[in-house]
Design a protein around this motif. Structure first.
Motif, PDB file in Angstrom:
ATOM      1  N   LYS A   1       0.836  -1.192   0.000  1.00 27.07           N
ATOM      2  CA  LYS A   1       0.000   0.000   0.000  1.00 27.07           C
ATOM      3  C   LYS A   1       0.877   1.250   0.000  1.00 27.07           C
ATOM      4  CE  LYS A   1      -3.875  -2.182   2.387  1.00 27.07           C
ATOM      5  NZ  LYS A   1      -4.784  -2.146   3.555  1.00 27.07           N
ATOM      6  N   THR A   2       0.228   2.376  -0.348  1.00 28.59           N
ATOM      7  CA  THR A   2       0.952   3.639  -0.430  1.00 28.59           C
ATOM      8  C   THR A   2       1.594   3.982   0.918  1.00 28.59           C
ATOM      9  OG1 THR A   2      -0.634   4.420  -2.074  1.00 28.59           O
ATOM     10  CG2 THR A   2       0.750   6.071  -0.992  1.00 28.59           C
ATOM     11  N   GLY A   3       2.861   4.267   0.884  1.00 25.21           N
ATOM     12  CA  GLY A   3       3.565   4.683   2.084  1.00 25.21           C
ATOM     13  C   GLY A   3       4.197   3.572   2.877  1.00 25.21           C
ATOM     14  N   GLN A   4       3.813   2.329   2.632  1.00 26.68           N
ATOM     15  CA  GLN A   4       4.362   1.222   3.421  1.00 26.68           C
ATOM     16  C   GLN A   4       5.834   0.966   3.100  1.00 26.68           C
ATOM     17  OE1 GLN A   4       1.841  -2.228   2.917  1.00 26.68           O
ATOM     18  NE2 GLN A   4       0.701  -1.740   4.786  1.00 26.68           N
ATOM     19  N   ILE A   5       6.197   1.061   1.808  1.00 31.91           N
ATOM     20  CA  ILE A   5       7.590   0.818   1.426  1.00 31.91           C
ATOM     21  C   ILE A   5       8.499   1.851   2.078  1.00 31.91           C
ATOM     22  CG2 ILE A   5       9.207   0.782  -0.509  1.00 31.91           C
ATOM     23  CD1 ILE A   5       6.977  -0.294  -2.255  1.00 31.91           C
ATOM     24  N   GLU A   6       8.056   3.114   2.075  1.00 30.36           N
ATOM     25  CA  GLU A   6       8.852   4.175   2.697  1.00 30.36           C
ATOM     26  C   GLU A   6       8.954   3.964   4.208  1.00 30.36           C
ATOM     27  OE1 GLU A   6       6.412   4.543   0.655  1.00 30.36           O
ATOM     28  OE2 GLU A   6       7.204   5.569  -1.131  1.00 30.36           O
ATOM     29  N   GLU A   7       7.853   3.533   4.824  1.00 35.69           N
ATOM     30  CA  GLU A   7       7.855   3.313   6.272  1.00 35.69           C
ATOM     31  C   GLU A   7       8.776   2.153   6.649  1.00 35.69           C
ATOM     32  OE1 GLU A   7       6.733   3.782  10.348  1.00 35.69           O
ATOM     33  OE2 GLU A   7       6.809   5.063   8.564  1.00 35.69           O
TER      34      GLU A   7
ATOM     35  N   ARG B   1      12.289   3.345   6.492  1.00 38.60           N
ATOM     36  CA  ARG B   1      12.611   4.212   7.631  1.00 38.60           C
ATOM     37  C   ARG B   1      12.888   3.371   8.875  1.00 38.60           C
ATOM     38  NH1 ARG B   1      10.459   6.544  12.027  1.00 38.60           N
ATOM     39  NH2 ARG B   1       8.497   5.390  11.793  1.00 38.60           N
ATOM     40  N   LEU B   2      12.075   2.348   9.097  1.00 36.38           N
ATOM     41  CA  LEU B   2      12.251   1.489  10.275  1.00 36.38           C
ATOM     42  C   LEU B   2      13.561   0.697  10.186  1.00 36.38           C
ATOM     43  CD1 LEU B   2       8.601   0.162  10.726  1.00 36.38           C
ATOM     44  CD2 LEU B   2       9.788   1.869  12.124  1.00 36.38           C
ATOM     45  N   LYS B   3      13.904   0.237   8.984  1.00 33.34           N
ATOM     46  CA  LYS B   3      15.175  -0.481   8.810  1.00 33.34           C
ATOM     47  C   LYS B   3      16.361   0.416   9.139  1.00 33.34           C
ATOM     48  CE  LYS B   3      13.830  -3.989   5.404  1.00 33.34           C
ATOM     49  NZ  LYS B   3      14.046  -4.472   4.008  1.00 33.34           N
ATOM     50  N   GLU B   4      16.265   1.669   8.739  1.00 34.06           N
ATOM     51  CA  GLU B   4      17.347   2.621   9.025  1.00 34.06           C
ATOM     52  C   GLU B   4      17.488   2.851  10.521  1.00 34.06           C
ATOM     53  OE1 GLU B   4      18.695   7.205   7.877  1.00 34.06           O
ATOM     54  OE2 GLU B   4      16.926   6.282   6.953  1.00 34.06           O
ATOM     55  N   LEU B   5      16.358   2.928  11.224  1.00 28.96           N
ATOM     56  CA  LEU B   5      16.395   3.105  12.683  1.00 28.96           C
ATOM     57  C   LEU B   5      16.997   1.881  13.368  1.00 28.96           C
ATOM     58  CD1 LEU B   5      12.914   4.770  13.355  1.00 28.96           C
ATOM     59  CD2 LEU B   5      15.172   5.849  13.503  1.00 28.96           C
TER      60      LEU B   5
END
Length: 301
Positions: free
Chosen positions: A1-7, A10-14
């Motif tokens: 879904k829209t925004g899930q790939i970006e999220e 972001r979580l992987k980077e954290l």
């Protein structure tokens, strides 16, 4: 879904930036907080426990997710999705060992007033993965009441063979107090204390019970009444069996009050031949030992 790939990115980077060690805060009266919702506590030996505490419930468990399943449930099949019915085969602790561990714990925390009412083969599983944490015994304790046998009737439902009118309900329900401990060869996996109560006054220590022959008649009348209300009494009855009777006690709470009375109560355990063959739990019928009336357990919460 829209925004899930970006999220996810972001979580992987954290996670990559996160340190590889745990940080713990000393547990004190000032920082424990209330209610406690799944607080993780680290012991002096490095082990962890998960604590959940509200006004009416206290729980400590070894694992983050700990679903308790009785062997009788596993024998019915699909205790976890698609699981075949079977007995628990990995219980290495004995009943006496489990009982000793449970009684020692209650003694250490000052709850000797509770009595063991059931000892059942059980296991603990994890949600989602359905992994088994361990197999052993579930110990259930109920408060001792002078002159009565402790009995945890809240673990049992009403018999589907009996039907009663909703207008019979005259009191509100107070959930029964109990302690449950799941013990395996690794020790205690789960401890819970449900609906703790406080005894504040002794109203009458010498109440007169209805003679047993009149109690027998009252039980027969109540069962006949419950059967007669069904449209299919013969099929629903299915050889209704009384397996046990216990003179215990029940908390009767008058509507609108914030207190309840402990009343001597006959607990009648019911089952049918079909339910026994399917490993379905027994059901109960409660009869007031003072006047022979049926006690309705399902009033307003």
């Amino acid at each position: 879904k829209t925004g899930q790939i970006e999220e996810i990115a972001r979580l992987k980077e954290l996670l990559l930036k996160a340190t590889d060690f745990d940080t713990y805060i000393p547990l004190t009266v000032t920082n424990v907080g209330f209610p406690i919702i799944d607080r993780v506590i680290k012991m002096s030996d490095g082990s962890q426990a998960y604590v959940f505490c509200t006004q009416n419930y206290f729980e400590v468990r070894r694992h983050r997710s700990c679903n308790i399943q009785l062997e009788s449930w596993v024998l019915q099949g699909d205790a976890t999705p698609g699981e075949e019915k079977h007995m628990l085969k990995n219980i290495s602790i004995t009943k006496s060992q489990a009982t000793s561990i449970g009684s020692n714990l209650l003694s250490q925390i000052g709850l000797d007033s509770f009595a063991l009412v059931s000892l059942e083969r059980a296991r603990a599983t994890e949600s989602y993965t359905y992994m088994t944490h361990g197999e052993g015994y579930l110990l259930t304790y109920a408060p001792r009441t002078e002159g009565c046998l402790p009995c945890y009737y809240d673990a049992y439902s009403d018999s589907p063979a009996l039907l009663f009118s909703e207008s019979d309900e005259e009191t509100e329900k107070w959930q029964q107090e109990c302690i449950q401990i799941l013990v395996t060869e690794e020790g205690i996996l789960h401890f819970s204390w449900t609906s703790p109560k406080e005894n504040v006054n002794l109203v009458n220590a010498n109440v007169e019970l209805l003679p047993f022959d009149r109690i027998q008649g009252a039980i027969i009348n109540v069962i006949d009444d419950g059967i007669s209300r069904r449209s299919d009494p013969e099929r629903s009855l299915n050889n209704l069996l009384i397996s046990r009777m216990v003179l215990s006690s029940y908390l009767i709470k008058p509507t609108g009050n914030d207190f309840a009375y402990v009343v001597p109560t006959w607990v009648i355990f019911l089952t049918t031949q079909r339910e026994k063959e399917m490993h379905i739990d027994q059901t109960v019928l409660l009869i007031n030992a003072l006047d022979g009336s049926r006690i309705c357990r399902w009033g307003d919460q």
